[in-house]
Design a protein around this motif. Structure first.
Motif, short mmCIF file in Angstrom:
data_model
loop_
_atom_site.label_atom_id
_atom_site.label_comp_id
_atom_site.label_asym_id
_atom_site.label_seq_id
_atom_site.Cartn_x
_atom_site.Cartn_y
_atom_site.Cartn_z
N ASN A 197 6.65 -5.91 -3.23
CA ASN A 197 5.63 -6.97 -3.33
C ASN A 197 4.78 -7.05 -2.07
O ASN A 197 3.55 -7.14 -2.14
CB ASN A 197 6.27 -8.32 -3.61
CG ASN A 197 5.23 -9.43 -3.56
OD1 ASN A 197 4.27 -9.43 -4.32
ND2 ASN A 197 5.38 -10.36 -2.63
N GLY A 201 0.85 -6.54 -1.75
CA GLY A 201 0.04 -7.59 -1.13
C GLY A 201 -0.84 -7.05 -0.03
O GLY A 201 -2.02 -7.38 0.07
N PHE A 202 -0.27 -6.16 0.78
CA PHE A 202 -1.05 -5.62 1.88
C PHE A 202 -2.17 -4.71 1.38
O PHE A 202 -3.31 -4.81 1.82
CB PHE A 202 -0.18 -4.85 2.88
CG PHE A 202 -1.00 -4.28 4.01
CD1 PHE A 202 -1.54 -5.13 4.98
CD2 PHE A 202 -1.30 -2.94 4.07
CE1 PHE A 202 -2.35 -4.63 5.99
CE2 PHE A 202 -2.11 -2.43 5.07
CZ PHE A 202 -2.63 -3.28 6.04
N SER A 204 -3.62 -4.82 -1.43
CA SER A 204 -4.69 -5.59 -2.06
C SER A 204 -5.54 -6.30 -1.00
O SER A 204 -6.75 -6.39 -1.12
CB SER A 204 -4.13 -6.52 -3.14
OG SER A 204 -3.94 -7.81 -2.66
N MET A 205 -4.90 -6.74 0.07
CA MET A 205 -5.66 -7.36 1.17
C MET A 205 -6.61 -6.36 1.82
O MET A 205 -7.73 -6.71 2.19
CB MET A 205 -4.68 -7.88 2.22
CG MET A 205 -5.32 -8.75 3.27
SD MET A 205 -5.81 -10.31 2.55
CE MET A 205 -7.47 -10.45 3.06
N TYR A 237 -5.00 -12.47 -6.01
CA TYR A 237 -4.63 -13.69 -5.29
C TYR A 237 -5.41 -13.79 -3.99
O TYR A 237 -5.91 -14.83 -3.62
CB TYR A 237 -3.13 -13.69 -5.02
CG TYR A 237 -2.69 -14.83 -4.16
CD1 TYR A 237 -2.47 -16.07 -4.73
CD2 TYR A 237 -2.54 -14.68 -2.79
CE1 TYR A 237 -2.08 -17.14 -3.95
CE2 TYR A 237 -2.16 -15.74 -2.01
CZ TYR A 237 -1.93 -16.96 -2.59
OH TYR A 237 -1.56 -18.02 -1.81
N ASN A 238 -5.51 -12.66 -3.33
CA ASN A 238 -6.10 -12.69 -2.00
C ASN A 238 -7.61 -12.87 -2.01
O ASN A 238 -8.17 -13.42 -1.08
CB ASN A 238 -5.68 -11.44 -1.24
CG ASN A 238 -4.17 -11.34 -1.19
OD1 ASN A 238 -3.53 -12.13 -0.52
ND2 ASN A 238 -3.62 -10.41 -1.92
N TYR A 309 -1.60 -11.42 9.06
CA TYR A 309 -2.02 -10.03 8.81
C TYR A 309 -3.37 -9.93 8.10
O TYR A 309 -3.99 -8.88 8.07
CB TYR A 309 -0.95 -9.29 8.01
CG TYR A 309 -0.88 -9.68 6.57
CD1 TYR A 309 -0.30 -10.88 6.19
CD2 TYR A 309 -1.47 -8.89 5.59
CE1 TYR A 309 -0.27 -11.27 4.87
CE2 TYR A 309 -1.43 -9.27 4.27
CZ TYR A 309 -0.84 -10.46 3.91
OH TYR A 309 -0.82 -10.85 2.61
N ARG A 310 -3.85 -11.03 7.54
CA ARG A 310 -5.15 -10.98 6.88
C ARG A 310 -6.29 -10.80 7.88
O ARG A 310 -7.41 -10.47 7.50
CB ARG A 310 -5.37 -12.24 6.04
CG ARG A 310 -4.35 -12.33 4.89
CD ARG A 310 -4.47 -13.61 4.13
NE ARG A 310 -3.41 -13.73 3.15
CZ ARG A 310 -2.27 -14.38 3.34
NH1 ARG A 310 -2.03 -14.97 4.50
NH2 ARG A 310 -1.36 -14.43 2.40
#
Ligand SMILES: *[C@@H]1O[C@H](CO)[C@@H](O)[C@H](O)[C@H]1NC(C)=O
Ligand SMILES: *[C@@H]1O[C@H](CO)[C@@H](O)[C@H](O)[C@H]1NC(C)=O
Ligand SMILES: CC(=O)N[C@H]1CO[C@H](CO)[C@@H](O)[C@@H]1O
Length: 326
Positions: A197, A201-202, A204-205, A237-238, A309-310
């Protein structure tokens, strides 16, 4: 129904090792929800954390301190560990003079709930040793961060048999959100789920950051771009809740200049674990090298180091400051 019955936790002795950023509030919530007459024994290398924990509990709360994991194993029936990295977990379980296994009596079967985010191989190894010694083990990493730990709304991803999952479920509910307690599969599956996950998430960011940087350079209004993305195929989500362009989503970490949150370095650690896991199972990844290189560079970049991290957006866009689009 009394409060004790409500949480459905046995009246035994509980141990908690690792009273750090996450462990502290988790242990506090556990103390509130185990039966009043049950004892909680804590163990933590940082003296100040122990003092703080004790100062926030009352004598009637039945909290005591052990100086080594071995002492915890000698006294406790259910033991939770929340430690920073694989080598810490290995040390806490297997140190011949101070470790949990050195103190775990063969006369009882201890239930170990291992909540640290570590690589699956270390977790498997510890599980094997624990099981050989006649005890029980699940991996139970969490997500939801510090705020989730304080609020008792963490997500738990649990790996172990169905029987063990049912046994640890009330513990997870005492520290997490009832609806977000997942049985991910056999031992190791909780960690694999968490890492996969975080990897997604990363990635996709990274995509969101690149896309919004293109938009910025073209001169698009990021709010308009976000509004379209939010109702189109690019939505994730991001892009919708954690847009890295300051002001597009007022509650996003970008709007707090990426202070707090999930640090770039922690993110790097988990993503590296995920990619190792992918390699172990022979999963093809065309993104692997790019992702590793990008994270290695970002974790050395002062714009991202120690920040959520974003902030990878600032690194990619190569800008010092996020313009404010509020
Ligand atoms: C075990 O713990 C002791 C005491 O903390 C330490 O001195 C020793 O280096 C540890 N052993 C290993 C193998 O890590
Ligand atoms: C979509 O983008 C807008 C920016 O225009 C933002 O305010 C909103 O919160 C975003 N999220 C969703 C789910 O629409
Ligand atoms: C890269 C990124 O922003 N990841 C986040 C995307 O959304 C998920 C879902 O909540 C978060 O957990 C990730 O951290």
């Amino acid at each position: 129904m009394s409060e004790d019955q409500e949480w459905n936790l046995p009246n035994v002795t509980y141990g908690f090792i690792g009273i750090g950023v996450m462990g502290f509030p988790m242990a506090q919530n556990l103390r509130k929800r185990i039966p009043k007459s049950a004892q909680l024994v804590i163990c933590e290398v940082v003296e100040a954390q122990v003092k703080k924990f004790l100062s926030e509990t009352e004598p009637k709360d039945r909290v005591s301190v052990a100086s080594t994991p071995k002492e915890i194993a000698e006294q406790c029936d259910i033991i939770i560990t929340m430690l920073p990295k694989g080598p810490h977990v290995q040390e806490v379980f297997t140190n011949k003079s101070t470790g949990l296994l050195a103190g775990a009596p063969s006369s009882k079967s201890i239930l170990f709930m291992e909540c640290s985010t570590i690589d699956t191989l270390t977790s498997n190894k510890v599980n094997d040793l624990v099981t050989e010694a006649g005890h029980r083990f699940v991996d139970a990493p969490v997500s939801g961060g510090y705020n989730g730990a304080v609020a008792g709304t963490l997500t738990f991803m649990i790996g172990g048999s169905e029987e063990l999952f049912n046994e640890v479920r009330p513990l997870a509910e005492a520290m997490g959100k009832k609806e977000n307690i997942y049985h991910c599969g056999k031992q190791g599956a909780g960690l694999a789920t968490k890492q996969i996950n975080n990897y997604l998430g990363f990635v996709s960011m990274l995509g969101v950051s690149e896309a919004f940087n293109m938009g910025r350079l073209y001169g698009l209004n990021p709010k308009t771009l976000a509004s379209v993305v939010n109702v189109s195929t690019g939505r994730c989500y991001n892009s919708s809740s954690e847009n890295p362009v300051k002001g597009v989503t007022p509650t996003a970490s970008a709007s707090k200049d990426f202070e707090g949150g999930f640090s770039t370095e922690l993110c790097q650690g988990v993503v590296e674990m995920a990619l190792q896991l992918g390699e172990q199972v022979g999963a093809k990844s065309v993104l692997r090298d790019v992702v590793l290189k990008t994270l290695a560079e970002a974790s050395e970049d002062p714009r991202c180091k120690g920040k959520d991290y974003r902030s990878i957006y600032l690194h990619l866009a190569d800008i010092e400051q996020n313009e404010n689009h509020v």
